[in-house]
Design a protein around this motif. Sequence first.
Motif, PDB file in Angstrom:
ATOM      1  N   ILE A   1     113.194   1.411  75.121  1.00 16.00           N
ATOM      2  CA  ILE A   1     112.111   0.423  75.233  1.00 16.00           C
ATOM      3  C   ILE A   1     112.414  -0.559  76.363  1.00 16.00           C
ATOM      4  O   ILE A   1     111.543  -0.875  77.178  1.00 16.00           O
ATOM      5  CB  ILE A   1     111.913  -0.315  73.885  1.00 16.00           C
ATOM      6  CG1 ILE A   1     111.447   0.707  72.835  1.00 16.00           C
ATOM      7  CG2 ILE A   1     110.914  -1.460  74.019  1.00 16.00           C
ATOM      8  CD1 ILE A   1     111.351   0.174  71.434  1.00 16.00           C
ATOM      9  N   ARG A   2     113.682  -0.992  76.428  1.00 20.59           N
ATOM     10  CA  ARG A   2     114.059  -1.917  77.502  1.00 20.59           C
ATOM     11  C   ARG A   2     113.812  -1.287  78.873  1.00 20.59           C
ATOM     12  O   ARG A   2     113.292  -1.923  79.782  1.00 20.59           O
ATOM     13  CB  ARG A   2     115.532  -2.329  77.346  1.00 20.59           C
ATOM     14  CG  ARG A   2     115.739  -3.825  77.547  1.00 20.59           C
ATOM     15  CD  ARG A   2     117.180  -4.256  77.313  1.00 20.59           C
ATOM     16  NE  ARG A   2     117.708  -3.863  76.019  1.00 20.59           N
ATOM     17  CZ  ARG A   2     118.765  -3.057  75.839  1.00 20.59           C
ATOM     18  NH1 ARG A   2     119.418  -2.553  76.878  1.00 20.59           N
ATOM     19  NH2 ARG A   2     119.176  -2.754  74.624  1.00 20.59           N
ATOM     20  N   TYR A   3     114.171  -0.020  79.011  1.00 23.27           N
ATOM     21  CA  TYR A   3     113.948   0.677  80.279  1.00 23.27           C
ATOM     22  C   TYR A   3     112.454   0.709  80.611  1.00 23.27           C
ATOM     23  O   TYR A   3     112.032   0.384  81.718  1.00 23.27           O
ATOM     24  CB  TYR A   3     114.516   2.103  80.213  1.00 23.27           C
ATOM     25  CG  TYR A   3     114.204   2.926  81.441  1.00 23.27           C
ATOM     26  CD1 TYR A   3     115.061   2.923  82.546  1.00 23.27           C
ATOM     27  CD2 TYR A   3     113.039   3.699  81.529  1.00 23.27           C
ATOM     28  CE1 TYR A   3     114.764   3.661  83.687  1.00 23.27           C
ATOM     29  CE2 TYR A   3     112.743   4.440  82.663  1.00 23.27           C
ATOM     30  CZ  TYR A   3     113.607   4.418  83.733  1.00 23.27           C
ATOM     31  OH  TYR A   3     113.303   5.150  84.864  1.00 23.27           O
ATOM     32  N   LEU A   4     111.653   1.108  79.627  1.00 25.47           N
ATOM     33  CA  LEU A   4     110.215   1.239  79.895  1.00 25.47           C
ATOM     34  C   LEU A   4     109.579  -0.109  80.232  1.00 25.47           C
ATOM     35  O   LEU A   4     108.705  -0.203  81.091  1.00 25.47           O
ATOM     36  CB  LEU A   4     109.513   1.879  78.688  1.00 25.47           C
ATOM     37  CG  LEU A   4     109.753   3.387  78.536  1.00 25.47           C
ATOM     38  CD1 LEU A   4     109.226   3.895  77.197  1.00 25.47           C
ATOM     39  CD2 LEU A   4     109.114   4.168  79.681  1.00 25.47           C
ATOM     40  N   ARG A   5     110.040  -1.172  79.583  1.00 20.79           N
ATOM     41  CA  ARG A   5     109.498  -2.511  79.871  1.00 20.79           C
ATOM     42  C   ARG A   5     110.008  -3.038  81.220  1.00 20.79           C
ATOM     43  O   ARG A   5     109.221  -3.423  82.083  1.00 20.79           O
ATOM     44  CB  ARG A   5     109.926  -3.504  78.776  1.00 20.79           C
ATOM     45  CG  ARG A   5     109.374  -3.194  77.402  1.00 20.79           C
ATOM     46  CD  ARG A   5     108.057  -3.912  77.144  1.00 20.79           C
ATOM     47  NE  ARG A   5     107.583  -3.660  75.785  1.00 20.79           N
ATOM     48  CZ  ARG A   5     106.501  -2.917  75.494  1.00 20.79           C
ATOM     49  NH1 ARG A   5     105.785  -2.373  76.449  1.00 20.79           N
ATOM     50  NH2 ARG A   5     106.124  -2.750  74.238  1.00 20.79           N
ATOM     51  N   ASP A   6     111.331  -3.037  81.387  1.00 18.64           N
ATOM     52  CA  ASP A   6     111.931  -3.719  82.540  1.00 18.64           C
ATOM     53  C   ASP A   6     111.875  -2.911  83.827  1.00 18.64           C
ATOM     54  O   ASP A   6     111.665  -3.448  84.901  1.00 18.64           O
ATOM     55  CB  ASP A   6     113.401  -4.079  82.257  1.00 18.64           C
ATOM     56  CG  ASP A   6     113.518  -5.007  81.050  1.00 18.64           C
ATOM     57  OD1 ASP A   6     112.466  -5.511  80.596  1.00 18.64           O
ATOM     58  OD2 ASP A   6     114.640  -5.215  80.564  1.00 18.64           O
TER      59      ASP A   6
END
Lengths: 430, 166
Positions: free
Chosen positions: A242-247
């Motif tokens: 999720i962090r990858y997809l957001r950031d």
Amino acid sequence: MGLTVAEKILARAADKNTVRPGDIIEPAVDLAMSHENAALVINQFFEVYSGTGLQPKVWDPARIAIIFDHRVPAESSKTANNQKKIREFVKEQGIGKFHEIRGDVGGICHQILPEYGYVRPGYMVLGTDSHTTSHGALGAFAMGIGATEMASVWSLGTILNLEVPGTIKILVNGTLQPAVYAKDIILNIIGNLTANGATFKVLEYHGSVIREMSVSGRLTISNMSVEAGATAGIVPADDTTIRYLRDVAGVTDEIEPVSADENAVYEKTVEIDVSALTPQIACPHTVDNVKPVSDVEGMELNQIVIGSCTNGRLEDLEIAAKILKGKSVADNVRMLVFPASARIYNEALKKGYLSDLSASGAVIMNPGCGCCLGVHQGALADGETALATTNRNFKGRMGNPNADVYLCSPATAAASAITGKITDPRHERI
Amino acid sequence: MAKVILKLGDDISTDTIYPGRFMATVLPTETPAFAFADYKEFNKNLNDKKFTPGSIIIGGNNFGCGSSREQAASCLKGHELVIIAKSFARIFLQNAVNLGLKTITAPDIEAHENDELVIDEAKIFNRSSGKTYKTIPLSGTRQAVMDAGGLIRYTRKRLLKTNART
Ligand code: SF4
């Protein structure tokens, strides 16, 4: 009975409550990816419509991605004509996710899809490329298909007659030693499973080492799952995803991770403790011919390649740059570096990795598939040996059936560049 | 009855069947010229039409592993060859079915070049060695695609049905 991640995704896509291995389903497709071979898909797509009296129209132009990467910029008029044909089709059909040969948005399909947030956890992804398994790293079901199959998907929006594959659980635990990376883990797994040990199966990755791994490392693992014959290689989505997809990918809408049920049924479980794992290398001419690097140390090299959809990401370039900074590529080798995407190229440029590599004697090439598949640049001469961070070492893979290709991590490749011979990266300070 | 014209080992990759450097050639009408291009003599014999349609290539395990390139199936289909292997890689098998290339899985098959084989519903008889080998049939849905003459026709039918409904 509980479901594995693949079974959950396929059940949802096929609009069913549950599926079992062996069921024949027609799941709806969330994303359909092609590269230059879209030229053949287009041909087959028009064939499907021929004589029907229907206007050829893809089912959903927003769900089709086409990325130029295999031969960029075009190496021949033939390729240029294929690319031209694809551009015209993209325009005609209004295809949304099209990536041209550009220094800002170009790159290898298996880097572009994650980077732009085109793939989400739970998606059913198909691509006319065997390494489409890469996208399982984001918790999607992603598999490679042929061009005619894709023409069928473009026409109908579903894949016909898909047999639900069984799932093998891979548990990766332990503590990684310095100079040992995701690439070494997946090479070790392929060596153990063999080149067809997972044919018609899904690999689902678990364990503390996978949980602590970056998306970049997970992409390496899912990417090469197909080298054990796997249909898909899935890392269930978590906070890191999720962090990858957001950031990184800039995704703002809802993300729904899919996890396996507690009582999911696996065909088998393979447990690996990586604590004692040393740097690994795949020797010619099969990817499952895997040995510790130390077994083949000292082998003379002619070409070193860092790049590809397996290991051409920022972390990979960083490792190589750290090892090569202030050092020199040995006289007997040519070192070629091709970043996986334009964005990675530009970030590596800003961080100084590319100038460190270039100063050491490496040639920085444009983002794309480069010499990975042996059609474009960096072909080998008869009797030559290459060491590459790519994913295949089949006879002829780097453009010459009379040459040898070894596969390894970026650290092993960089350490070997300094000596001009296969070198264990544990000798370097990283 | 048909003759074995090429005998291969395990893990024959699509790079061997259809080398990457010919991948800009995509049309099924043009790919057969480059089938097994690095096996120069065999390739020449194919292109000189030295073999009758239905001639057999014998593979080991994992035939067609590697890239999803459909040229690897279309180039063999163009010469109307039959591929018998101990096992096939998934994408190659599906591409073969989609293009109507005949493949037979025979896990214990043993045959040499120039052997004469008789291919039956559920078995293969090697006339040269006198031995019989059992075969594993294609799944029902794959057979249906073969029977339709490949995935293009199969999809076309479905497309017309869907459009008739809406
Ligand atoms: S980098 Fe190599 S393996 Fe990856 S998509 Fe390109 S040609 Fe295929």
